[in-house]
Design a protein around this motif. Sequence first.
Motif, mmCIF file in Angstrom:
data_model
loop_
_atom_site.group_PDB
_atom_site.id
_atom_site.type_symbol
_atom_site.label_atom_id
_atom_site.label_comp_id
_atom_site.label_asym_id
_atom_site.label_seq_id
_atom_site.Cartn_x
_atom_site.Cartn_y
_atom_site.Cartn_z
ATOM 1 N N LYS A 196 59.822 25.784 -158.176
ATOM 2 C CA LYS A 196 60.851 25.684 -159.201
ATOM 3 C C LYS A 196 60.578 26.616 -160.382
ATOM 4 O O LYS A 196 59.434 26.801 -160.787
ATOM 5 C CB LYS A 196 60.938 24.234 -159.703
ATOM 6 C CG LYS A 196 61.373 23.236 -158.643
ATOM 7 C CD LYS A 196 61.418 21.835 -159.224
ATOM 8 C CE LYS A 196 61.844 20.819 -158.170
ATOM 9 N NZ LYS A 196 61.860 19.431 -158.738
ATOM 10 N N VAL A 197 61.680 27.183 -160.910
ATOM 11 C CA VAL A 197 61.647 27.994 -162.122
ATOM 12 C C VAL A 197 62.409 27.224 -163.205
ATOM 13 O O VAL A 197 63.552 26.833 -162.983
ATOM 14 C CB VAL A 197 62.317 29.365 -161.901
ATOM 15 C CG1 VAL A 197 62.283 30.186 -163.175
ATOM 16 C CG2 VAL A 197 61.645 30.121 -160.758
ATOM 17 N N PRO A 198 61.814 26.957 -164.348
ATOM 18 C CA PRO A 198 60.491 27.395 -164.818
ATOM 19 C C PRO A 198 59.399 26.346 -164.659
ATOM 20 O O PRO A 198 58.281 26.553 -165.129
ATOM 21 C CB PRO A 198 60.751 27.621 -166.303
ATOM 22 C CG PRO A 198 61.726 26.534 -166.659
ATOM 23 C CD PRO A 198 62.608 26.370 -165.438
ATOM 24 N N GLU A 199 59.708 25.206 -163.994
ATOM 25 C CA GLU A 199 58.738 24.117 -163.931
ATOM 26 C C GLU A 199 57.420 24.544 -163.283
ATOM 27 O O GLU A 199 56.331 24.179 -163.759
ATOM 28 C CB GLU A 199 59.315 22.917 -163.165
ATOM 29 C CG GLU A 199 60.458 22.225 -163.887
ATOM 30 C CD GLU A 199 61.806 22.864 -163.615
ATOM 31 O OE1 GLU A 199 62.835 22.270 -164.006
ATOM 32 O OE2 GLU A 199 61.849 23.960 -163.000
ATOM 33 N N ASP A 214 76.514 32.407 -164.287
ATOM 34 C CA ASP A 214 76.313 30.996 -164.000
ATOM 35 C C ASP A 214 75.072 30.769 -163.153
ATOM 36 O O ASP A 214 74.838 29.682 -162.646
ATOM 37 C CB ASP A 214 77.537 30.416 -163.282
ATOM 38 C CG ASP A 214 77.839 31.135 -161.967
ATOM 39 O OD1 ASP A 214 77.269 32.217 -161.740
ATOM 40 O OD2 ASP A 214 78.655 30.605 -161.188
ATOM 41 N N PHE A 215 74.256 31.804 -162.992
ATOM 42 C CA PHE A 215 73.031 31.707 -162.194
ATOM 43 C C PHE A 215 72.091 30.720 -162.865
ATOM 44 O O PHE A 215 71.873 30.771 -164.068
ATOM 45 C CB PHE A 215 72.372 33.087 -162.098
ATOM 46 C CG PHE A 215 71.424 33.230 -160.945
ATOM 47 C CD1 PHE A 215 71.887 33.232 -159.647
ATOM 48 C CD2 PHE A 215 70.061 33.379 -161.163
ATOM 49 C CE1 PHE A 215 71.022 33.395 -158.589
ATOM 50 C CE2 PHE A 215 69.191 33.539 -160.115
ATOM 51 C CZ PHE A 215 69.676 33.541 -158.809
ATOM 52 N N ASP A 216 71.508 29.798 -162.102
ATOM 53 C CA ASP A 216 70.654 28.758 -162.670
ATOM 54 C C ASP A 216 69.252 28.908 -162.085
ATOM 55 O O ASP A 216 69.097 28.928 -160.873
ATOM 56 C CB ASP A 216 71.217 27.383 -162.334
ATOM 57 C CG ASP A 216 70.446 26.254 -163.000
ATOM 58 O OD1 ASP A 216 69.860 26.508 -164.066
ATOM 59 O OD2 ASP A 216 70.438 25.148 -162.448
ATOM 60 N N PRO A 217 68.208 29.059 -162.882
ATOM 61 C CA PRO A 217 68.229 28.966 -164.338
ATOM 62 C C PRO A 217 68.625 30.287 -164.985
ATOM 63 O O PRO A 217 68.441 31.338 -164.399
ATOM 64 C CB PRO A 217 66.764 28.652 -164.680
ATOM 65 C CG PRO A 217 66.005 29.363 -163.606
ATOM 66 C CD PRO A 217 66.846 29.244 -162.358
ATOM 67 N N PHE A 218 69.200 30.186 -166.173
ATOM 68 C CA PHE A 218 69.520 31.407 -166.898
ATOM 69 C C PHE A 218 68.222 32.140 -167.208
ATOM 70 O O PHE A 218 67.270 31.578 -167.717
ATOM 71 C CB PHE A 218 70.257 31.085 -168.195
ATOM 72 C CG PHE A 218 71.638 30.554 -167.998
ATOM 73 C CD1 PHE A 218 72.022 29.372 -168.580
ATOM 74 C CD2 PHE A 218 72.559 31.235 -167.219
ATOM 75 C CE1 PHE A 218 73.308 28.866 -168.399
ATOM 76 C CE2 PHE A 218 73.841 30.751 -167.027
ATOM 77 C CZ PHE A 218 74.215 29.551 -167.623
#
Length: 269
Positions: A196-199, A214-218
């Motif tokens: 996961k980004v940024p976790e 709308d790309f997640d995460p920004f």
Amino acid sequence: MQDTVLSEGLWAADKANQMGYQLILCNTDEDYEIESEYIDALISKRVDGVIIAPTGDQSMKNLKKLIKNRVPFTLIDRQIQDVSCDRVLGDNYEGTKKLLQHLIDFGHERIAMVHGPLTISTSKERYQAYIETLKINDLTIDHSFVIETHYKQEKQWNGIDGLMNVPPSERPTAIFAANNFIAIKIIKSLREKQIKVPEDIAVVCFDDLELFSDFDPFLTVSSQPAYDFGYLGTQLVIERVDEVGPVDYRTINLKPELVIRKSAGAPIK
């Protein structure tokens, strides 16, 4: 794919129309041979001028064709040394330094970089800035954390496997993507690995994702003014065509803006 090429082309068309010219947009897809074919075709069509983001150092041969045929041209985004022409360039060193310093200030010490071919000036300048910024901050340069890739969409890419297929304690805590196309590939690869980004890892990149807002995460990015590349590049080359510009060639350096979003995560405690 060249950095922000679509946006640059759209704004170039706006400026060309304003000044009474039509724009022919050519996409080389990072292929020197295609670039050469386009240059030959444009010369045969007797175009008035050319705006070019060169595919790499080898593009000097194509620029010499334009010079030989007395076709004015402006370089945008990418640099070719030892050629006399107008240029509209970005500050790759400053943009890279700001991104990396943001990560370092957040406590990251193991920062990887994924960049394009070093025959391309933007890749070379961003790589050099990466090395120098780590040195300035007394951080170890781990060359296994530095990966060179390509910009070809049709080619498969597993560039971050070597970074991620190790125990978490040996992985980088952040990745700097040298352009937006690379950043998309990195985040897709991380998602496939359920990282996961940024976790789990921070990701930042040079150039914004205008078509993927709308790309997640920004993404935290060093954003370049794509509008100005195309608009100013067109203005400079038309001034050469109309013989109204100064005798001396001009270089316009555009400053990138650090845009902080959530992909860099929170400061490491």
